[in-house]
Design an enzyme around this catalytic site. Sequence first.
Site, short mmCIF file in Angstrom:
data_model
loop_
_atom_site.label_atom_id
_atom_site.label_comp_id
_atom_site.label_asym_id
_atom_site.label_seq_id
_atom_site.Cartn_x
_atom_site.Cartn_y
_atom_site.Cartn_z
N TYR A 137 -7.75 2.27 6.87
CA TYR A 137 -8.61 2.70 5.76
C TYR A 137 -10.07 2.48 6.13
O TYR A 137 -10.75 1.63 5.58
CB TYR A 137 -8.24 1.95 4.47
CG TYR A 137 -6.95 2.43 3.87
CD1 TYR A 137 -6.91 3.59 3.10
CD2 TYR A 137 -5.75 1.76 4.09
CE1 TYR A 137 -5.73 4.06 2.56
CE2 TYR A 137 -4.56 2.22 3.56
CZ TYR A 137 -4.55 3.37 2.79
OH TYR A 137 -3.37 3.83 2.26
N ASP A 150 4.55 0.62 4.02
CA ASP A 150 4.44 -0.63 4.78
C ASP A 150 4.31 -1.80 3.82
O ASP A 150 4.54 -1.67 2.62
CB ASP A 150 3.22 -0.56 5.72
CG ASP A 150 1.95 -0.17 4.97
OD1 ASP A 150 1.89 -0.40 3.74
OD2 ASP A 150 1.02 0.36 5.59
N ASP A 155 0.79 -1.23 0.00
CA ASP A 155 0.00 0.00 0.00
C ASP A 155 0.83 1.28 0.00
O ASP A 155 0.59 2.19 -0.79
CB ASP A 155 -0.93 0.00 1.21
CG ASP A 155 -1.67 1.31 1.36
OD1 ASP A 155 -2.43 1.65 0.43
OD2 ASP A 155 -1.48 2.00 2.37
N GLU A 207 5.33 9.93 3.77
CA GLU A 207 4.99 8.59 3.29
C GLU A 207 4.25 8.65 1.95
O GLU A 207 3.29 9.40 1.80
CB GLU A 207 4.12 7.86 4.31
CG GLU A 207 3.85 6.41 3.92
CD GLU A 207 3.14 5.61 5.01
OE1 GLU A 207 3.22 4.37 4.98
OE2 GLU A 207 2.51 6.24 5.89
#
Length: 624
Positions: free
Chosen positions: A232, A83, A80, A477
């Site tokens: 999410y 990670d 994703d 990120e």
Amino acid sequence: MSKFGRSLLGVSLLLTVLLAAATTAAEYYNYGSALDKTFLFFEAQRSGKLPATQRVKWRGHSGLKDGLAQGVSLEGGYYDAGDHVKFGLPMAFSVTMLSWAAVDNRKELSGLNQMQQTLWSIRWGTDYFIKAHPQPNVLWGQVGDGQSDHYCWERAEDMTTSRTAYKLDQYHPGSDLAGETAAAFAAASLAFKPYNSSYSAILLSHAKELFSFADKYRGLYTDSIPNAKAFYMSSGYSDELLWAAAWLHRATGDQYYLKYTIDNAGYMGGTGWGMKEFSWDNKYAGVQVLLSKVLLEGKGGPYTSTLKQYQMKADYFSCACLKKNGGYNIQTTPGGLMYVREWNNLQYSSVAAFLLAIYSDYLSAANAKLNCPDGSVQPRALLDFARSQADYILGKNRQGMSYLVGYGPKYPIRVHHRGASVPSIFVQHSSVSCVQGFDSWYRRAQADPNVIHGALVGGPDQNDNYSDDRTNYEQSEPTLSGTAPLVGLFAKLSVGSYGGGYSKPYQTTKPPASSYKATPTTYTPKQSGAPIEFLHSITANWMAGNTRYYRHKVIIKNNSQKQISDLKLKIEDLSGPIWGLIPTGQKNTYQLPQWQKRLRAGQTHDFVYVQGGPQAKVSVLSYY
């Protein structure tokens, strides 16, 4: 110093300033170069067995046993973000965005020699989704435990964290996740249709089944997969059902799906919600733009009245972005960046820019204007806004920093990404343990040993401030859902008056092997001028045990101006029975039956085979 000398110095300084400005401007507008780099990010995020053509050489095979504990192969797909969890909802949304670019920006991507890269990026996702959808009412929605994964800082190749897989079924529904995956399948089927009709048909079959599953068994996927809530969380599923139906209507032309969006327009919020956000969680603006296309093309028919309501909401989103919405506008930073949330804000501006570029094209094609409360504007204004967001991303901001890693002279070098921040397994062969990764690599102030080209980081705060700090995950990120919309956006801006010229791809390679061993990777458009043409289609599919079987029909057509005889075909990766051809006795070699030894000019011959998975590979060996 003489007056003449001072004049020369002044001219020299002026030329230096102008040259620097020109160089900077050229860098901002080199969308072709930026586009090429985005594909590298998707290669860096690959899970599974990597192909020999992998260009991001610091990555290795990983996640090869995903799903095996649950008795299913879930190898492949994308990690994703920084990670190693494979979250289904943002991954599916990313594939939908890539596919939308392949469909609506086909001309631009082909002109830039990037259509194959786009299709490869899509297929790495759709091949995985096919595995994740083994039965009509089953969808594996996540691999990996977000909690344990985030407690470790290790390379994907060293993973020691849980690889638990989580599924949806009729007892554990997830209409949002199933609906988004259906939309991804439908959009991808359109993307592949001109290049691989059989694979396109497979994708469309999955899209239809998943939409039925999502609609019949309703519920939030985070109720069925609680592990995803902290990462999410879904705000609802009505938008995904409308979104999937809209894409299925576009992919099939079937009025059933259009009628679904009309019948449920008010109940599901399609014509009620005016949005200032488009994202992996909120699809309403996308639905409204997609259905506006139907209206603008004059195909509304009896549904015109409701479609006009959808377009009013598409206009609401667009006018809000242009700050012409009667005060109900988006927030922007002092530098002009669309600002939605503190956490990873660039994902919202990138996808909004892509959506507005798409809507600009729809309006332009219909010779229509955008009607805002503060006045009507030309479609070009939407493209101008999209360009402003792209330019900000590429360095036209107060930091003078490109937020696309690897692009321009200044970009983030301490990205919150495990693989980028730890030396490659091919450099440091010993494994990096969970805690060791934090101690040795996460907290270090030095630059990442691996440049993760094409990654769009989270970006600056509401005041245009950015801290290039690996521990600052809200800003540093990158995510799939942030980078995916850039493909269509950069492709659009690369052509015409905004264009940065042709950009040579990073590396020209042959198509990578599919994650299906028996799947040929053929992305070459059908050549109607070729002497012999093969037209593939799927006429039926069904489940037998845990395996899905397909009935493949192949039409052989003689496109030449003369009769051909003694045609011999090579058929590789055939695992099931075949009808309409005769084996020659040589390996993988077949010929026409005795009663059909010749094909006259323009004549066709059909054969059929059945097997699980995508089509076999058919090619011509010889003929006279």
